[in-house]
Design an enzyme around this catalytic site. Structure first.
Site, short mmCIF file in Angstrom:
data_model
loop_
_atom_site.label_atom_id
_atom_site.label_comp_id
_atom_site.label_asym_id
_atom_site.label_seq_id
_atom_site.Cartn_x
_atom_site.Cartn_y
_atom_site.Cartn_z
N LYS A 1 50.55 43.71 28.50
CA LYS A 1 50.71 42.91 27.28
C LYS A 1 50.14 43.67 26.08
O LYS A 1 50.73 43.69 25.00
CB LYS A 1 50.02 41.55 27.44
CG LYS A 1 50.66 40.70 28.54
CD LYS A 1 49.78 39.52 28.98
CE LYS A 1 50.28 38.96 30.31
NZ LYS A 1 49.33 38.04 30.95
N THR A 44 47.99 42.85 34.51
CA THR A 44 49.17 42.55 33.70
C THR A 44 48.77 42.43 32.23
O THR A 44 49.60 42.66 31.34
CB THR A 44 49.83 41.22 34.16
OG1 THR A 44 48.81 40.25 34.38
CG2 THR A 44 50.63 41.44 35.43
N LYS A 70 36.01 44.33 38.00
CA LYS A 70 36.62 44.60 36.69
C LYS A 70 35.63 45.27 35.73
O LYS A 70 35.99 45.76 34.68
CB LYS A 70 37.18 43.32 36.09
CG LYS A 70 38.36 42.73 36.88
CD LYS A 70 38.86 41.45 36.24
CE LYS A 70 39.82 40.66 37.12
NZ LYS A 70 41.20 41.18 37.07
N HIS A 85 48.76 40.45 46.52
CA HIS A 85 48.20 40.63 45.17
C HIS A 85 46.75 41.10 45.16
O HIS A 85 46.14 41.15 44.10
CB HIS A 85 48.27 39.32 44.39
CG HIS A 85 49.65 38.87 44.07
ND1 HIS A 85 50.31 39.24 42.92
CD2 HIS A 85 50.52 38.12 44.78
CE1 HIS A 85 51.52 38.70 42.91
NE2 HIS A 85 51.67 38.01 44.04
N LYS A 125 39.98 39.10 30.51
CA LYS A 125 40.44 38.93 31.88
C LYS A 125 39.39 38.11 32.61
O LYS A 125 38.31 37.87 32.07
CB LYS A 125 40.60 40.31 32.56
CG LYS A 125 39.36 41.21 32.36
CD LYS A 125 39.55 42.61 32.92
CE LYS A 125 40.40 43.54 32.09
NZ LYS A 125 41.72 43.81 32.65
N ARG A 126 39.68 37.65 33.83
CA ARG A 126 38.65 36.94 34.58
C ARG A 126 37.42 37.81 34.78
O ARG A 126 37.52 39.04 34.82
CB ARG A 126 39.21 36.49 35.94
CG ARG A 126 40.09 35.27 35.85
CD ARG A 126 39.37 34.07 35.27
NE ARG A 126 38.40 33.54 36.21
CZ ARG A 126 38.62 32.53 37.04
NH1 ARG A 126 39.77 31.90 37.03
NH2 ARG A 126 37.69 32.13 37.88
C1 26V Z 1 42.79 34.23 46.11
C2 26V Z 1 42.02 33.17 46.45
C3 26V Z 1 41.22 33.27 47.65
C4 26V Z 1 40.84 31.90 48.15
C5 26V Z 1 40.27 31.07 47.08
C6 26V Z 1 41.24 30.84 45.96
C7 26V Z 1 42.03 32.03 45.63
C8 26V Z 1 42.82 32.01 44.51
C9 26V Z 1 43.57 33.08 44.19
C10 26V Z 1 43.56 34.19 44.97
C11 26V Z 1 44.44 35.31 44.62
C12 26V Z 1 43.78 36.38 43.90
C13 26V Z 1 44.75 37.46 43.77
C14 26V Z 1 45.09 37.77 42.35
O1 26V Z 1 45.00 36.99 41.45
N1 26V Z 1 45.51 38.98 42.19
C15 26V Z 1 45.92 39.50 40.92
O2 26V Z 1 47.33 39.45 40.87
C16 26V Z 1 47.85 39.96 39.67
C17 26V Z 1 49.34 39.75 39.70
O3 26V Z 1 49.91 40.53 40.69
C18 26V Z 1 47.47 41.42 39.52
O4 26V Z 1 47.95 41.89 38.29
C19 26V Z 1 45.96 41.59 39.58
O5 26V Z 1 45.63 42.96 39.58
C20 26V Z 1 45.43 40.94 40.83
O6 26V Z 1 44.01 40.93 40.83
#
Ligand code: 26V
Length: 749
Positions: A595, A591, A489, A298, A483-484
């Protein structure tokens, strides 16, 4: 499921003398009694979704809709003198950060609506994503005590199915809480709560609020292993009880989908059980794992790619550390025999120096590896996982993300849904492709659509007034970026673009400008200083603009507090222009973009993530695209100098200078920090995300959209074309692809 009997039960509930909380519980419990009616085929193949986050939002209306009693229940209780809207106060279940967690929720919804057997595993955090408010324009975080007022009638505690999870220094009890997901069948989201001692309880206390930086935290490893091991332990135990140790058939009944790398410990735990507990050889265990696991990536952000210090793993999970070392050597030997070049082997190695790479374990062990939008998958194949793709091309595929049209259209936009019903019948509700049947040239339809958009904007304005105390301009273009908060972004670029417009308006340069409202919603991770600084900057700009009588009838800025799923359900239908302006190559998919499209907003953005596919589906003329493309970024970076960019462009210089020239107070030094991020060599290159590079083109695109909006009919047509071409972005489509190409599972009915 039996709708009749459920309506009977609802009718029998008396409201007299009951508090809203009591009623909430009672109605929820009536719905919960429908769980047992799930269709069961014996010994079917099932998919299991491993995700450390589920951003479910409010379940009440969603579940009543899925059970087919929402409208009826509204009526039944209205007649008894109780307004079901009262439950709009119920807290969201925010056990996720953003896109990744919300995607998990949409996929559970779609799989269940379609009748696929998909169960989720995760963590039942005591506190979800922090709640946000602003004080003097700065973000304040508060714990999200999501169970406090309304409890959690949608989950069933299953103490009888608790399982022990062993760490070097303690054994933790993982107690499952099962949440039914209603649809054509009933699936289960099983969230584990850590119990046994105060130390143990800490594991499921907090959701990590950063979704982009890996901090090498002990607690994070514990969380990851905790739910992965509990899930794998249970499934293996259940399998052995039924089938004995004939593990060769395990993959015939189970497919494990890793939602990013956070559950990669499930791989190690699976290997550990099969070898150390059940006595299989390592080679056989790996072979079985390779038929069981699948992995979705992701993000390509380097700081979000997990790699754990092996010493840390050895300290708290010694057996797991051994398994990982075993896997490192095993995979290395395999590649050596296959004649793999040394540098490619290094890239794919499970252990690299002191660290082990979660992604490399996932790629090696998974039968399929997918990215979440076409361009993202291409980047995975050509760059991030280049070596693995050359060695094992058959593993890789793309499944572009999707969002559930039930929550993100039928539930949040009843007006647009009713319009579709009237024009097309009900078929679109189960197959969104039917929306293409709407003729977007028909003047009456365009007028009807425009009227619905107007209504949704009025509802949004009323809601924002009640929550934020800001009265939005009624006849303006509503432009939203929700968004975050992340540097990539580029909310900062939007802030600068607003200042462009502001100065132009003040100088009388935009005589035909249609009044515009910018709506922001975003949480910044508590420790992410630059992101928090951007919130403060945007709130400063909102003060300046909204307080300036020369412009505030034509330009307005509002940053809403505590943006969450429920807020999104209000903002998205009431938006005209969806801002999706990430630096090309950085947003894996997005995403929110989908929406907005589904609710008839045009996209104003860059050629990044799924934006590319959105524009392809709805037409270049119906969206506003600007900025550097993925293929250009590398070249630009070679010569790009932000100092030079502002020296050559005085308008650019003027908006950037507001960070330091006293336009805004900066007693905390936040604005200075933003300035440094653009011009100084810090942990990334100056203006790493090309904010100042793309900004002039961004401002132009905003003005193009603004000019087009003057012809309301033409603009409504662009919007309706977006809405009616959005079927591809339904998670029903995405789930069908996962089911057929990745999981090879069949519908239960
Ligand atoms: C990574 C980490 C790294 C360690 C600390 C905690 C933590 C928590 C979450 C993540 C994952 C981040 C990846 C993420 O959210 N990606 C998003 O995924 C969406 C669904 O596929 C996508 O639409 C977004 O573009 C993408 O940024």
């Amino acid at each position: 499921m039996n709708r009749e009997s459920l309506s009977e039960k609802l009718r029998a509930i008396s409201v007299a003398g009951k508090s809203a909380q009591e009623l909430y519980t009672e109605i929820s419990e009536a719905c919960m009694s429908e769980c047992g009616c799930a269709v069961r085929k014996l010994s079917e193949r099932r998919a299991y979704y491993f995700s450390i986050e589920y951003l479910m939002g409010r379940m009440f209306y969603n579940n009543l809709m899925a059970l087919g009693v929402l409208n009826e229940a509204r009526k039944i209780f209205a007649e008894k003198g109780f307004d079901l809207n009262r439950f709009e106060d119920v807290e969201d279940a925010a056990l996720g950060n953003g896109g990744l967690g919300r995607l998990a929720a949409c996929y559970l919804d779609s799989a269940t609506a379609l009748g696929y057997p998909l169960c989720g595993f995760g963590i039942r955090y005591r506190y979800g994503l922090f709640r946000q408010r602003f004080e003097n324009g700065r973000q304040i975080e508060e714990a999200d005590d999501w169970l406090k007022t309304w409890g959690d009638p949608w989950s069933v505690r299953r103490a009888d199915e608790a399982i022990g999870v062993t760490f070097a220094d303690m054994v933790v009890t993982a107690v499952p809480y099962d949440m039914p997901i209603f649809g054509k069948t009933v699936n289960t989201l099983r969230l584990f709560q850590a119990e046994g001692s105060p130390e143990a309880e800490k594991i499921s206390e907090y959701l990590y609020p950063a979704d982009d930086t890996e901090e090498g935290k002990l607690l994070r490893i514990r969380q990851e292993y905790f739910f992965s091991a509990a899930a794998v332990g249970q499934l293996v135990q259940r399998y052995v009880r039924k089938n004995g140790r004939q593990f060769e058939r395990f993959p015939d009944f189970h497919v494990f989908q890793l939602n990013d790398t956070h559950a990669v410990f499930a791989v190690a735990e699976f290997l550990r059980l099969l070898t150390n507990v059940y006595g299989l050889t390592f080679a056989r265990a790996v072979g079985i794992a390779q038929r069981t696991f699948r992995y979705t990536n992701h993000t390509i952000l380097p700081e979000a790619l997990e790699s754990w210090d092996m010493r840390l793993v050895e300290r708290i999970l010694p057996e797991i550390a051994q398994v990982l070392k075993g896997l490192h050597l095993y995979s290395k030997r395999k590649w050596e025999r296959g004649g793999c070049p040394a540098d490619e082997m290094r890239q794919m190695a499970v252990i690299r120096g002191k660290y082990f790479s979660m992604a490399n374990v996932a790629v090696y062990i998974s039968e399929k590896v997918n990215g979440v939008a076409a361009i993202h998958t291409k980047i995975l194949e050509e760059q991030l996982f280049g070596a693995a793709y050359r060695q094992m091309p058959e593993k890789f595929l793309n499944v572009t993300n999707g969002v559930t049209p039930r929550r993100w259209l039928m539930l949040c936009n009843e007006e647009l849904s009713a319009f579709y019903d009237k024009r097309l019948g009900y078929g679109w509700r189960t197959d969104l492709r039917a929306l293409r049947g709407l003729n977007c040239d028909d003047a009456d339809d365009l007028a009807a659509f425009a009227e619905i958009k107007r209504q949704k904007k009025a509802q949004l304005a009323a809601y924002i007034l009640s929550r934020e105390g800001v009265a939005l301009l009624p006849d303006a273009v509503y432009v939203a970026q929700v968004k975050r908060l992340h540097e990539y972004k580029r909310q900062l670029m939007t802030a600068f673009a607003i200042l462009y417009l502001y100065f132009d308006l003040k100088e009388g340069k935009l005589p035909d400008f249609t009044p515009t409202v910018f709506i922001f919603g975003a949480k910044a991770a508590g420790g992410y200083r630059r992101a928090k600084a951007v919130i403060k900057f945007i709130n400063d700009i909102a003060c300046l603009v909204n307080g300036d009588e020369e412009v505030n009838t034509r330009l307005q800025v509002v940053f809403v507090q505590n943006y969450d799923v429920s807020y999104a359900e209000k903002i998205i239908p009431g938006t005209d222009v969806s801002l999706q302006v990430s630096t090309a190559g950085f947003e894996a998919s997005g995403t929110g973009n989908m929406k907005f499209m589904m609710n008839g907003a045009v996209t104003l953005g860059t050629m990044d993530g799924a934006n590319i596919e959105i524009v392809e589906a709805s037409g270049g003329r119906n969206n506003y695209i600007f900025g550097a493309r993925v293929g250009e970024i590398e070249e630009i970076k070679k010569y790009y100098d932000p100092h030079e960019a502002v020296a050559r462009n005085l308008k650019l210089k003027r908006v950037v200078d507001t960070l330091t020239d006293g336009t805004f107070q900066d007693e905390g030094g936040e604005l200075k920090e933003i300035y440094s991020s653009l011009f100084e060599q810090t942990y990334n290159s100056p203006d790493h995300y090309l904010v100042l590079y793309d900004l002039p083109k961004y401002a132009e695109a905003l003005l193009r959209a603004n000019a087009d909006y003057r012809d309301q009919t033409v603009f409504a047509q662009k919007q309706l074309l977006n809405a009616t071409r959005s079927a591809f972005f339904s998670s029903d489509r995405a789930i069908e692809e996962y089911a057929k190409k990745i999981w090879k599972i069949e519908k239960l009915l």
